[in-house]
Design a protein around this motif. Structure first.
Motif, PDB file in Angstrom:
ATOM      1  N   ALA A 227      -6.872   5.083   7.702  1.00 29.33           N
ATOM      2  CA  ALA A 227      -7.771   4.646   6.622  1.00 29.33           C
ATOM      3  C   ALA A 227      -7.319   3.297   6.047  1.00 29.33           C
ATOM      4  N   LEU A 228      -6.021   3.137   5.858  1.00 24.96           N
ATOM      5  CA  LEU A 228      -5.534   1.879   5.269  1.00 24.96           C
ATOM      6  C   LEU A 228      -5.734   0.714   6.241  1.00 24.96           C
ATOM      7  N   CYS A 229      -5.525   0.967   7.534  1.00 24.31           N
ATOM      8  CA  CYS A 229      -5.713  -0.119   8.513  1.00 24.31           C
ATOM      9  C   CYS A 229      -7.188  -0.456   8.685  1.00 24.31           C
TER      10      CYS A 229
ATOM     11  N   ILE B 113       2.968  -1.545   4.362  1.00 24.76           N
ATOM     12  CA  ILE B 113       2.435  -0.182   4.219  1.00 24.76           C
ATOM     13  C   ILE B 113       3.551   0.862   4.241  1.00 24.76           C
ATOM     14  N   PRO B 114       4.014   1.303   3.052  1.00 21.99           N
ATOM     15  CA  PRO B 114       4.909   2.446   2.986  1.00 21.99           C
ATOM     16  C   PRO B 114       4.201   3.698   2.452  1.00 21.99           C
ATOM     17  N   ALA B 115       2.898   3.831   2.710  1.00 15.43           N
ATOM     18  CA  ALA B 115       2.141   4.984   2.202  1.00 15.43           C
ATOM     19  C   ALA B 115       2.317   6.174   3.127  1.00 15.43           C
ATOM     20  N   GLY B 116       2.476   7.348   2.541  1.00 19.33           N
ATOM     21  CA  GLY B 116       2.529   8.547   3.362  1.00 19.33           C
ATOM     22  C   GLY B 116       3.655   9.473   2.971  1.00 19.33           C
ATOM     23  N   LEU B 117       3.617  10.669   3.545  1.00 13.70           N
ATOM     24  CA  LEU B 117       4.622  11.694   3.202  1.00 13.70           C
ATOM     25  C   LEU B 117       5.987  11.357   3.805  1.00 13.70           C
ATOM     26  N   PRO B 118       7.053  11.650   3.058  1.00 15.35           N
ATOM     27  CA  PRO B 118       8.403  11.554   3.634  1.00 15.35           C
ATOM     28  C   PRO B 118       8.876  12.921   4.151  1.00 15.35           C
ATOM     29  N   ARG B 119       9.956  12.910   4.925  1.00 10.32           N
ATOM     30  CA  ARG B 119      10.503  14.159   5.485  1.00 10.32           C
ATOM     31  C   ARG B 119      11.237  14.985   4.434  1.00 10.32           C
TER      32      ARG B 119
ATOM     33  N   ILE C 118       5.467   0.757   7.761  1.00 16.33           N
ATOM     34  CA  ILE C 118       6.684   1.531   7.475  1.00 16.33           C
ATOM     35  C   ILE C 118       6.443   3.035   7.645  1.00 16.33           C
ATOM     36  N   SER C 119       5.209   3.497   7.392  1.00 20.66           N
ATOM     37  CA  SER C 119       4.895   4.935   7.367  1.00 20.66           C
ATOM     38  C   SER C 119       5.283   5.611   8.680  1.00 20.66           C
ATOM     39  N   ASN C 120       5.926   6.762   8.556  1.00 15.42           N
ATOM     40  CA  ASN C 120       6.378   7.519   9.738  1.00 15.42           C
ATOM     41  C   ASN C 120       5.313   8.482  10.241  1.00 15.42           C
ATOM     42  N   PRO C 121       5.383   8.842  11.501  1.00 17.28           N
ATOM     43  CA  PRO C 121       6.323   8.377  12.523  1.00 17.28           C
ATOM     44  C   PRO C 121       5.921   7.006  13.069  1.00 17.28           C
TER      45      PRO C 121
ATOM     46  N   LEU D 147      -0.606  -4.287  -5.888  1.00 14.85           N
ATOM     47  CA  LEU D 147       0.034  -2.976  -5.771  1.00 14.85           C
ATOM     48  C   LEU D 147      -1.048  -1.909  -5.700  1.00 14.85           C
ATOM     49  N   TYR D 148      -1.143  -1.237  -4.552  1.00 13.88           N
ATOM     50  CA  TYR D 148      -2.192  -0.232  -4.326  1.00 13.88           C
ATOM     51  C   TYR D 148      -1.570   1.129  -4.050  1.00 13.88           C
ATOM     52  N   ASP D 149      -2.160   2.165  -4.645  1.00 12.78           N
ATOM     53  CA  ASP D 149      -1.773   3.544  -4.325  1.00 12.78           C
ATOM     54  C   ASP D 149      -2.932   4.433  -4.745  1.00 12.78           C
TER      55      ASP D 149
ATOM     56  N   SER E 287      13.243  11.083   1.527  1.00 11.64           N
ATOM     57  CA  SER E 287      14.077  10.398   2.517  1.00 11.64           C
ATOM     58  C   SER E 287      14.514   9.052   1.940  1.00 11.64           C
ATOM     59  N   ALA E 288      15.043   8.197   2.783  1.00 12.68           N
ATOM     60  CA  ALA E 288      15.582   6.916   2.312  1.00 12.68           C
ATOM     61  C   ALA E 288      14.496   6.105   1.600  1.00 12.68           C
ATOM     62  N   THR E 289      14.772   5.699   0.387  1.00  9.45           N
ATOM     63  CA  THR E 289      13.816   4.879  -0.366  1.00  9.45           C
ATOM     64  C   THR E 289      14.455   3.543  -0.772  1.00  9.45           C
TER      65      THR E 289
ATOM     66  N   LEU F  77       0.861  -1.188   0.000  1.00 12.92           N
ATOM     67  CA  LEU F  77       0.000   0.000   0.000  1.00 12.92           C
ATOM     68  C   LEU F  77       0.898   1.239   0.000  1.00 12.92           C
ATOM     69  N   GLY F  78       0.821   1.999  -1.095  1.00 12.70           N
ATOM     70  CA  GLY F  78       1.778   3.090  -1.311  1.00 12.70           C
ATOM     71  C   GLY F  78       2.812   2.627  -2.325  1.00 12.70           C
ATOM     72  N   ALA F  79       2.346   1.747  -3.225  1.00 12.55           N
ATOM     73  CA  ALA F  79       3.256   1.036  -4.135  1.00 12.55           C
ATOM     74  C   ALA F  79       3.866   1.926  -5.211  1.00 12.55           C
ATOM     75  N   ALA F  80       3.295   3.112  -5.431  1.00  6.76           N
ATOM     76  CA  ALA F  80       3.844   3.973  -6.487  1.00  6.76           C
ATOM     77  C   ALA F  80       4.872   4.966  -5.949  1.00  6.76           C
ATOM     78  N   GLY F  81       5.141   4.910  -4.656  1.00  5.86           N
ATOM     79  CA  GLY F  81       6.063   5.868  -4.050  1.00  5.86           C
ATOM     80  C   GLY F  81       7.517   5.460  -4.177  1.00  5.86           C
TER      81      GLY F  81
ATOM     82  N   GLY G  32      12.726   2.411  19.447  1.00  9.85           N
ATOM     83  CA  GLY G  32      11.743   2.844  18.459  1.00  9.85           C
ATOM     84  C   GLY G  32      12.432   3.246  17.175  1.00  9.85           C
ATOM     85  N   HIS G  33      11.761   4.089  16.376  1.00 13.05           N
ATOM     86  CA  HIS G  33      12.342   4.480  15.091  1.00 13.05           C
ATOM     87  C   HIS G  33      12.303   6.001  14.927  1.00 13.05           C
ATOM     88  N   ALA G  34      13.042   6.710  15.775  1.00 13.98           N
ATOM     89  CA  ALA G  34      13.209   8.163  15.615  1.00 13.98           C
ATOM     90  C   ALA G  34      14.289   8.627  16.578  1.00 13.98           C
TER      91      ALA G  34
HETATM   92  N1  LIG Z   1      10.159   2.788   8.801  1.00  9.45           N
HETATM   93  C1  LIG Z   1      11.226   3.250   8.196  1.00  9.45           C
HETATM   94  O1  LIG Z   1      12.357   2.839   8.516  1.00  9.45           O
HETATM   95  C2  LIG Z   1      11.089   4.228   7.082  1.00  9.45           C
HETATM   96  C3  LIG Z   1      12.183   4.476   6.217  1.00  9.45           C
HETATM   97  C4  LIG Z   1      12.022   5.360   5.162  1.00  9.45           C
HETATM   98  C5  LIG Z   1      10.799   6.032   4.981  1.00  9.45           C
HETATM   99  N2  LIG Z   1       9.774   5.778   5.834  1.00  9.45           N
HETATM  100  C6  LIG Z   1       8.471   6.433   5.647  1.00  9.45           C
HETATM  101  O2  LIG Z   1       7.785   5.779   4.582  1.00  9.45           O
HETATM  102  C7  LIG Z   1       6.814   6.680   4.031  1.00  9.45           C
HETATM  103  C8  LIG Z   1       6.897   6.681   2.504  1.00  9.45           C
HETATM  104  O3  LIG Z   1       8.123   7.203   2.083  1.00  9.45           O
HETATM  105  P1  LIG Z   1       8.434   7.380   0.507  1.00  9.45           P
HETATM  106  O4  LIG Z   1       9.803   7.936   0.404  1.00  9.45           O
HETATM  107  O5  LIG Z   1       8.095   6.132  -0.226  1.00  9.45           O
HETATM  108  O6  LIG Z   1       7.380   8.531   0.138  1.00  9.45           O
HETATM  109  P2  LIG Z   1       6.758   8.865  -1.315  1.00  9.45           P
HETATM  110  O7  LIG Z   1       6.105  10.184  -1.198  1.00  9.45           O
HETATM  111  O8  LIG Z   1       7.781   8.682  -2.355  1.00  9.45           O
HETATM  112  O9  LIG Z   1       5.670   7.726  -1.503  1.00  9.45           O
HETATM  113  C9  LIG Z   1       4.546   7.645  -0.699  1.00  9.45           C
HETATM  114  C10 LIG Z   1       3.436   7.046  -1.508  1.00  9.45           C
HETATM  115  O10 LIG Z   1       2.286   6.935  -0.650  1.00  9.45           O
HETATM  116  C11 LIG Z   1       1.181   7.194  -1.472  1.00  9.45           C
HETATM  117  N3  LIG Z   1       0.000   7.519  -0.670  1.00  9.45           N
HETATM  118  C12 LIG Z   1      -0.336   8.678  -0.076  1.00  9.45           C
HETATM  119  N4  LIG Z   1      -1.529   8.563   0.513  1.00  9.45           N
HETATM  120  C13 LIG Z   1      -1.953   7.299   0.291  1.00  9.45           C
HETATM  121  C14 LIG Z   1      -3.103   6.569   0.642  1.00  9.45           C
HETATM  122  N5  LIG Z   1      -4.087   7.118   1.360  1.00  9.45           N
HETATM  123  N6  LIG Z   1      -3.196   5.284   0.236  1.00  9.45           N
HETATM  124  C15 LIG Z   1      -2.209   4.714  -0.468  1.00  9.45           C
HETATM  125  N7  LIG Z   1      -1.095   5.351  -0.829  1.00  9.45           N
HETATM  126  C16 LIG Z   1      -0.970   6.634  -0.458  1.00  9.45           C
HETATM  127  C17 LIG Z   1       1.596   8.347  -2.360  1.00  9.45           C
HETATM  128  O11 LIG Z   1       0.752   8.479  -3.487  1.00  9.45           O
HETATM  129  C18 LIG Z   1       3.005   7.912  -2.722  1.00  9.45           C
HETATM  130  O12 LIG Z   1       3.035   7.144  -3.906  1.00  9.45           O
HETATM  131  C19 LIG Z   1       7.112   8.039   4.674  1.00  9.45           C
HETATM  132  O13 LIG Z   1       6.204   8.267   5.721  1.00  9.45           O
HETATM  133  C20 LIG Z   1       8.515   7.884   5.218  1.00  9.45           C
HETATM  134  O14 LIG Z   1       8.789   8.745   6.280  1.00  9.45           O
HETATM  135  C21 LIG Z   1       9.895   4.905   6.869  1.00  9.45           C
END
Ligand SMILES: NC(=O)c1ccc[n+]([C@@H]2O[C@H](COP(=O)([O-])OP(=O)(O)OC[C@H]3O[C@@H](n4cnc5c(N)ncnc54)[C@H](O)[C@@H]3O)[C@@H](O)[C@H]2O)c1
Ligand SMILES: O=C(O)C[C@H](O)C(=O)O
Length: 359
Positions: free
Chosen positions: A146-148, A121-127, A163-166, A78-80, A269-271, A53-57, A222-224
């Motif tokens: 919403a995703l959960c 779940i890696p969906a969400g804003l990065p820093r 995976i999504s922060n924080p 793959l959902y986004d 951030s780290a991808t 979930l967040g597969a296009a990020g 934790g992770h911060a």
């Molecule tokens: N846990 C960790 O160790 C770790 C490491 C790196 C990044 N992260 C976190 O992972 C998240 C994603 O990072 P990224 O670099 O891939 O960001 P990104 O912006 O490149 O990708 C995020 C993706 O989430 C999608 N998205 C947004 N809202 C959505 C929704 N409601 N449903 C499904 N998808 C949705 C966006 O369209 C986008 O494609 C961030 O919050 C970042 O902080 C966590």
């Protein structure tokens, strides 16, 4: 399968169905010849059904590629909310066994999740530079909720890798969602902290002058920032560090995420390392789910290791998720002091997540 399913016209229809990954996906099992993924998944090698979930990020795309390469995966969803048709078309051309389907937008979330064994779940804003992970809370808390809610509704028994922060707050949010839905099993909710371990292994290996593959550093808490607590007294293989090395390594591991955010200078951030770490952790979960013995990774989970309700330590992964949570082991004075600071910040982040759900 329909008796004519292998006729030329049905074979073409089957392929055509794959070429339009945004078309609403059909349920498995009702026997239509236009259900290629279901047919192949059932007839092919046994494996697990995994959704990203967040597969296009930034993380999502590389992670999707890596999960498509995993032989334990038979179906990959793959959902986004954007761009999944392109990512799905692209990843689906890899000649590995997993069948790939794309899902776009909230109206397809249910179809994306139905029947899944593992949801990542890696969906969400990065820093961006200057931000803390907690600065992402306002945007990402709602996305994770919403995703959960979708997971609780459509695949309540799936194991979730969050995976999504924080992460320190999003895992408590997810737990509250599942509790409200009556589907909560603490074992099935795992916050992904594998990147902290990967960084710790890399930086320690550099100092020791060895291959990172030979090194295993437990990272707890934790992770911060200061909640990331590498236990350098418990490195495998056993080794010792000077006080300067301990100070350098602890700071670098705790700031690894910020190091990448600053180097990317506003581009996220780290991808790549995160996708690698997430794929490694997901593979460990899948091996545990398959019944492999001795699969142990660090993860941020519901825990009784400290007085806090969530804490990252080593966990043993099994058929039901985090089957066993290991204690911290002996800490030195430096680590004990770090633990006290970490717990204070963690406690606030956990409370913030729980409060978000009680609004
Ligand atoms: N846990 C960790 O160790 C770790 C490491 C790196 C990044 N992260 C976190 O992972 C998240 C994603 O990072 P990224 O670099 O891939 O960001 P990104 O912006 O490149 O990708 C995020 C993706 O989430 C999608 N998205 C947004 N809202 C959505 C929704 N409601 N449903 C499904 N998808 C949705 C966006 O369209 C986008 O494609 C961030 O919050 C970042 O902080 C966590
Ligand atoms: O640092 C970030 O914001 C992303 C992630 O949590 C990381 O550790 O790289």
């Amino acid at each position: 399968m329909h008796p004519d399913a292998n006729s030329p016209s049905h074979r073409i229809a089957r392929v055509a169905a794959h070429l339009n990954p945004t078309r609403p996906q059909m349920e498995e099992g009702a026997g239509s010849a236009l259900r290629p993924a279901a047919c192949r998944a059932k007839g092919g090698a046994p494996g697990f059904k995994v959704a990203v979930l967040g597969a296009a990020g930034g993380i999502g795309q590389s992670l999707s590629l890596l999960m498509k390469m995993n032989p334990l995966v038979s179906v990959l969803h793959l959902y986004d909310v954007v761009n999944t048709p392109g990512v799905t078309a692209d990843v689906s051309h890899m000649d590995t066994s997993a069948v790939v389907r794309g899902f776009l937008g909230p109206q397809q979330l249910e179809a994306a999740l139905t029947g899944m064994d593992l949801v990542i779940i890696p969906a969400g804003l990065p820093r961006k530079p200057g931000m803390t992970r907690d600065d992402l809370f306002n945007k990402n808390a709602g996305i994770v909720r919403a995703l959960c809610e979708g997971v609780a509704k459509s695949c309540p028994n799936a194991i979730v890798n969050l995976i999504s922060n924080p992460v320190n707050s999003t895992v408590p949010i997810a737990a509250e969602v599942f509790k409200r839905a009556g589907t909560y099993s603490p074992k099935r909710l795992l916050g992904v902290t594998t990147l902290d371990v990967a960084r710790a292994n890399t930086f320690v290996a550099e100092v020791l002058g060895v291959d990172p593959k030979e090194v295993n550093v437990p990272v707890v808490g934790g992770h911060a920032g200061i909640t990331i607590l590498p236990l350098l007294s418990q490195v495998s293989p056993p080794c010792s560090f000077t006080p300067d090395e301990i100070s350098y390594l602890t700071t670098r591991i705790q700031n690894g995420g910020t190091e990448v955010v600053e180097a990317k200078a506003g581009a996220g951030s780290a991808t790549l390392s995160m996708a690698f770490a997430a794929a490694k952790f997901a593979d460990a979960c899948l091996r545990g789910m398959r019944g492999d013995a001795g699969v142990v990774e660090c993860s941020y989970v519901a825990s009784e290791v400290t007085e806090l309700p969530f804490f990252a330590t080593k966990v043993r992964l099994g058929r039901g998720g985090a089957e066993e949570i290991f204690p911290l082991g002996p800490l030195n004075d430096f680590e004990r002091a770090g633990l006290e600071k970490a717990k204070k910040e963690l406690s606030e982040s956990i409370q913030k997540g729980v409060s978000f759900m009680s609004k």
